[in-house]
Write an enzyme that holds these catalytic residues in place. Structure first.
Site, mmCIF file in Angstrom:
data_model
loop_
_atom_site.group_PDB
_atom_site.id
_atom_site.type_symbol
_atom_site.label_atom_id
_atom_site.label_comp_id
_atom_site.label_asym_id
_atom_site.label_seq_id
_atom_site.Cartn_x
_atom_site.Cartn_y
_atom_site.Cartn_z
ATOM 1 N N ARG A 180 0.777 -1.247 0.000
ATOM 2 C CA ARG A 180 0.000 0.000 0.000
ATOM 3 C C ARG A 180 0.809 1.298 0.000
ATOM 4 N NH1 ARG A 180 -5.070 0.867 3.496
ATOM 5 N NH2 ARG A 180 -3.663 0.661 5.272
ATOM 6 N N ASP A 181 2.133 1.241 -0.027
ATOM 7 C CA ASP A 181 2.893 2.497 -0.034
ATOM 8 C C ASP A 181 4.220 2.333 -0.778
ATOM 9 O OD1 ASP A 181 3.181 5.184 0.442
ATOM 10 O OD2 ASP A 181 3.921 4.959 2.491
ATOM 11 N N ILE A 182 4.140 1.787 -1.981
ATOM 12 C CA ILE A 182 5.339 1.625 -2.813
ATOM 13 C C ILE A 182 5.691 2.970 -3.440
ATOM 14 C CG2 ILE A 182 6.315 0.478 -4.847
ATOM 15 C CD1 ILE A 182 4.309 -1.831 -4.255
ATOM 16 N N THR B 210 0.549 7.188 -0.479
ATOM 17 C CA THR B 210 1.184 8.434 -0.899
ATOM 18 C C THR B 210 0.545 8.921 -2.187
ATOM 19 O OG1 THR B 210 3.286 7.808 0.137
ATOM 20 C CG2 THR B 210 3.368 9.515 -1.559
#
Length: 238
Positions: free
Chosen positions: A129-131, A167
């Protein structure tokens, strides 16, 4: 629950007695990330202490993958999570992308390695969920995916994520409460990252050319059903 709380308190106590803080790497309202050094042998580790869910970190205990950090300890109590993990030495992708882009061969290699990391996570039901570039460290010739603070386990009975994290620019549309995120959300973010490695820009501003551009386009479809079904399909396309 009592046993879980005891483990959490023991971990915090051992951090205070066995390690010294080299520096604070990140501090936010959710918590902090510190670089620690063992007082006896000098080995360095990352310590994460934040408000959230540590289920993914606990599932990663004992898992060995060259593209993921080794998780040494993970415990939680009262909504607070404490994690000790391997310190990955190297440059972040964000640092390497400052004023530069990668060749198609380099970008393809990094993306394939991140697919390997995601295959491990997705196989245990986890979604990162936050690559983004700040969460990829290049250690020698290996790309290592770090930071699972926003990660969650996919739950089939849920219609949406309980907490909106990610992000802007990298997060898939469904991460904003439209539906529950699954592995295809990570494929979306990875497509954005691939495009930025190739062009320095988000695909909405400038789409990479050639076959890799077509791959980016499929990864970043608004409808998750139109993206690659899983990272194995993406690896085959790459």
């Amino acid at each position: 629950m009592g046993e879980v709380r005891i483990i959490y308190q023991y971990l915090l106590s051992s951090i205070d007695t066995e390690y010294e803080t080299v520096r604070t790497m990140k501090n936010s309202p959710r918590g902090c990330v510190s670089l620690l050094q063992n007082r006896q042998n000098g080995m360095r580790f990352i310590f994460r202490h934040y408000c959230g869910n540590g289920e993914v970190y606990r599932k990663l205990l004992g898992i060995s993958c060259p593209n993921l950090p080794q998780i040494m300890e993970a415990a939680e109590s009262g909504g607070m999570v404490a994690v000790v993990e391997e310190y990955i030495q190297g440059d972040s992708l964000a640092e390497l992308l400052e004023g530069a882009v990668f060749t198609p061969a380099e970008a393809r290699k990094i993306t394939l390695q991140l697919c390997g990391a995601l295959w491990v996570l997705h196989s245990m039901g986890a979604v990162h969920r936050d690559i983004k570039p700040e969460h990829v460290i290049i250690r020698g010739s290996k790309a290592v995916l770090i930071d699972f603070d926003a990660s969650r386990i996919f739950k089939g009975e849920c219609s949406a994520d309980t907490q909106i994290l990610g992000t802007t620019g990298y997060a898939a549309p469904e991460q904003y409460g439209i539906s529950q995120t699954d592995q295809r959300a990570d494929i979306y973010s990875l497509g954005v990252l691939l495009n930025i490695m190739l062009t320095g820009k988000h695909p909405s501003k400038e789409l990479a050319g050639g076959r890799l551009g077509h791959i980016v386009q499929k990864c970043t479809m608004v409808n998750p059903k139109k993206r690659y079904k899983n990272v194995l399909w993406l690896m085959e396309a790459l």
